[in-house]
Write a protein that holds these residues in place. Structure first.
Motif, PDB file in Angstrom:
ATOM      1  N   ALA A  70       1.027  -1.506   0.121  1.00  0.00           N
ATOM      2  CA  ALA A  70       0.148   0.078  -0.262  1.00  0.00           C
ATOM      3  C   ALA A  70       1.120   1.239   0.106  1.00  0.00           C
ATOM      4  O   ALA A  70       2.222   0.900   0.497  1.00  0.00           O
ATOM      5  CB  ALA A  70      -1.048   0.181   1.124  1.00  0.00           C
ATOM      6  N   ASN A  71       0.192   2.200  -0.710  1.00  0.00           N
ATOM      7  CA  ASN A  71       0.485   3.618  -0.352  1.00  0.00           C
ATOM      8  C   ASN A  71      -0.424   4.578   0.039  1.00  0.00           C
ATOM      9  O   ASN A  71      -1.232   5.606  -0.910  1.00  0.00           O
ATOM     10  CB  ASN A  71       1.567   3.854  -1.516  1.00  0.00           C
ATOM     11  CG  ASN A  71       2.758   3.196  -1.977  1.00  0.00           C
ATOM     12  OD1 ASN A  71       3.748   3.654  -1.347  1.00  0.00           O
ATOM     13  ND2 ASN A  71       3.050   2.737  -3.316  1.00  0.00           N
ATOM     14  N   MET A  72      -1.042   4.626   1.142  1.00  0.00           N
ATOM     15  CA  MET A  72      -1.848   5.865   2.026  1.00  0.00           C
ATOM     16  C   MET A  72      -1.128   5.573   3.098  1.00  0.00           C
ATOM     17  O   MET A  72       0.290   5.557   3.285  1.00  0.00           O
ATOM     18  CB  MET A  72      -3.202   4.401   2.456  1.00  0.00           C
ATOM     19  CG  MET A  72      -3.751   3.417   1.124  1.00  0.00           C
ATOM     20  SD  MET A  72      -4.718   2.623   2.141  1.00  0.00           S
ATOM     21  CE  MET A  72      -3.907   1.363   2.968  1.00  0.00           C
ATOM     22  N   GLY A  73      -2.610   7.000   3.661  1.00  0.00           N
ATOM     23  CA  GLY A  73      -2.374   8.252   4.483  1.00  0.00           C
ATOM     24  C   GLY A  73      -0.723   8.540   4.426  1.00  0.00           C
ATOM     25  O   GLY A  73      -0.418   8.922   3.085  1.00  0.00           O
ATOM     26  N   ASP A  74       0.524   8.860   5.654  1.00  0.00           N
ATOM     27  CA  ASP A  74       1.613   9.734   5.497  1.00  0.00           C
ATOM     28  C   ASP A  74       2.283   8.334   4.311  1.00  0.00           C
ATOM     29  O   ASP A  74       3.460   9.375   3.733  1.00  0.00           O
ATOM     30  CB  ASP A  74       1.965   9.443   6.453  1.00  0.00           C
ATOM     31  CG  ASP A  74       1.111  10.334   8.113  1.00  0.00           C
ATOM     32  OD1 ASP A  74       0.181  10.964   7.068  1.00  0.00           O
ATOM     33  OD2 ASP A  74       1.304   9.469   8.803  1.00  0.00           O
ATOM     34  N   ASP A  75       2.373   7.274   4.210  1.00  0.00           N
ATOM     35  CA  ASP A  75       3.034   6.978   3.310  1.00  0.00           C
ATOM     36  C   ASP A  75       3.801   7.333   2.068  1.00  0.00           C
ATOM     37  O   ASP A  75       4.716   7.193   0.816  1.00  0.00           O
ATOM     38  CB  ASP A  75       2.879   5.425   2.425  1.00  0.00           C
ATOM     39  CG  ASP A  75       2.905   4.347   4.266  1.00  0.00           C
ATOM     40  OD1 ASP A  75       3.386   5.227   5.619  1.00  0.00           O
ATOM     41  OD2 ASP A  75       2.272   3.468   4.429  1.00  0.00           O
ATOM     42  N   THR A  76       2.675   8.014   1.959  1.00  0.00           N
ATOM     43  CA  THR A  76       2.100   8.730   0.310  1.00  0.00           C
ATOM     44  C   THR A  76       3.774   9.578   0.514  1.00  0.00           C
ATOM     45  O   THR A  76       4.563  10.048  -1.483  1.00  0.00           O
ATOM     46  CB  THR A  76       0.831   9.321  -0.177  1.00  0.00           C
ATOM     47  OG1 THR A  76       0.678  10.227   0.910  1.00  0.00           O
ATOM     48  CG2 THR A  76       0.261   7.848  -0.294  1.00  0.00           C
ATOM     49  N   ILE A  77       4.317  10.497   1.114  1.00  0.00           N
ATOM     50  CA  ILE A  77       5.325  11.487   1.544  1.00  0.00           C
ATOM     51  C   ILE A  77       6.394  10.893   0.645  1.00  0.00           C
ATOM     52  O   ILE A  77       6.918  11.134   0.155  1.00  0.00           O
ATOM     53  CB  ILE A  77       5.333  12.031   2.335  1.00  0.00           C
ATOM     54  CG1 ILE A  77       3.746  12.510   3.428  1.00  0.00           C
ATOM     55  CG2 ILE A  77       6.525  12.750   2.463  1.00  0.00           C
ATOM     56  CD1 ILE A  77       4.073  13.357   4.560  1.00  0.00           C
ATOM     57  N   TYR A  78       6.511   9.282   1.192  1.00  0.00           N
ATOM     58  CA  TYR A  78       7.852   9.145   1.480  1.00  0.00           C
ATOM     59  C   TYR A  78       7.740   7.886  -0.150  1.00  0.00           C
ATOM     60  O   TYR A  78       9.034   7.518  -0.579  1.00  0.00           O
ATOM     61  CB  TYR A  78       8.171   7.648   1.987  1.00  0.00           C
ATOM     62  CG  TYR A  78       8.520   7.999   3.693  1.00  0.00           C
ATOM     63  CD1 TYR A  78       9.138   8.895   3.842  1.00  0.00           C
ATOM     64  CD2 TYR A  78       7.036   8.014   4.225  1.00  0.00           C
ATOM     65  CE1 TYR A  78       8.854  10.148   5.055  1.00  0.00           C
ATOM     66  CE2 TYR A  78       7.634   9.226   4.943  1.00  0.00           C
ATOM     67  CZ  TYR A  78       8.021   9.432   5.974  1.00  0.00           C
ATOM     68  OH  TYR A  78       8.372  10.541   7.176  1.00  0.00           O
TER      69      TYR A  78
END
Length: 256
Positions: free
Chosen positions: A94-102
């Protein structure tokens, strides 16, 4: 329609192969992706070493750089045309929440968006490519629908799409979502190298903090495809008034 595909898992990853196979008869498709896994590289560009482009036996081109490098050099000289759409993925996880920044997956799509091209980042929620073909079919379905609605010829936009690891017929309808939020990451992992040096490994992502109805975490947990429009402007618009007052106080403070 011309589509540029990239990713952050590398040009040999099952996710990018599945995405190419799903889209190759939808448009003219070009794959330019990193040579190695570049997860969590975000929007990083390589500025202090040369980049080389090679072609694999299947026709994919790969670069010794980051996901953003791949899209950047494709759009600034490697390709002799301008793609209509940049598609990144399908990411292994997944790339959800804060993970999208990285996310390097999001970073590749965002690079296309920065050049004024509509872009989509596709990810599967769980790792290990379970039901990958279903996710690829969903990606194809979305791109075809956007093409039919003439959304790809409009002003640039950036979408982050997370697809549950389910059989195709069990995947729910797409839901428009905001990003959820995680708690802070777990502690760093400290180890000794064989030479006696201390080495550090980044800890695991923190648990979910905000998975309320309307978030990407909530939608995918219910079996739906989570679609989140993203933007690049990091300005804190909500607090500009506060900072205007604060700056006035700071600039009027007596000098010591």
């Amino acid at each position: 329609m011309k589509i540029l595909i990239s990713n952050d898992d590398g040009y040999q990853a099952p996710g990018i192969v599945a995405l190419y196979e799903a889209l190759k008869d939808v448009a003219e498709v070009e794959v330019i992706a990193p040579e190695q896994n570049n997860s969590a590289k975000s929007n990083a560009l390589t500025l202090h070493s040369p980049l080389y482009v090679h072609q694999a036996a299947n026709g994919f081109r790969y670069v010794n750089g980051t996901p953003a490098d791949c899209v950047h050099i494709a759009l600034t000289g490697l390709l002799d045309y301008r793609p209509d759409l940049v598609v990144s993925g399908i990411n292994n996880g997944a790339n959800m929440g804060d993970d999208t920044i990285y996310s390097g997956t999001v970073g590749a799509a965002m690079e296309g968006f920065l050049f004024g091209i509509p872009a989509i980042a596709f990810s599967q929620v769980e790792r290990d490519w379970v039901h990958l073909q279903s996710a690829a079919q969903k990606a194809r379905e979305m791109v075809l629908a956007m093409q039919q609605q003439q959304m790809i010829t409009t002003a640039p936009w950036l979408l982050n799409v997370n697809i549950p690891n389910l059989p195709f017929e069990m995947i729910g309808a797409a839901k428009l979502c905001r990003l959820g939020k995680r708690h802070a990451a777990e502690k760093v992992i400290k180890q000794q190298s064989p030479r006696g040096e201390t080495m550090f490994w980044i800890g695991a992502a923190g648990p979910v903090k905000d998975d309320a109805d309307g978030t990407d975490f909530h939608a995918t947990a219910q079996g739906h495809v989570a679609v989140t429009p993203l933007k690049v402007d990091l300005t804190d618009h909500d607090n500009l008034g506060y900072w205007a007052q604060s700056m006035n106080r700071l600039t009027s403070s007596p000098k010591i």
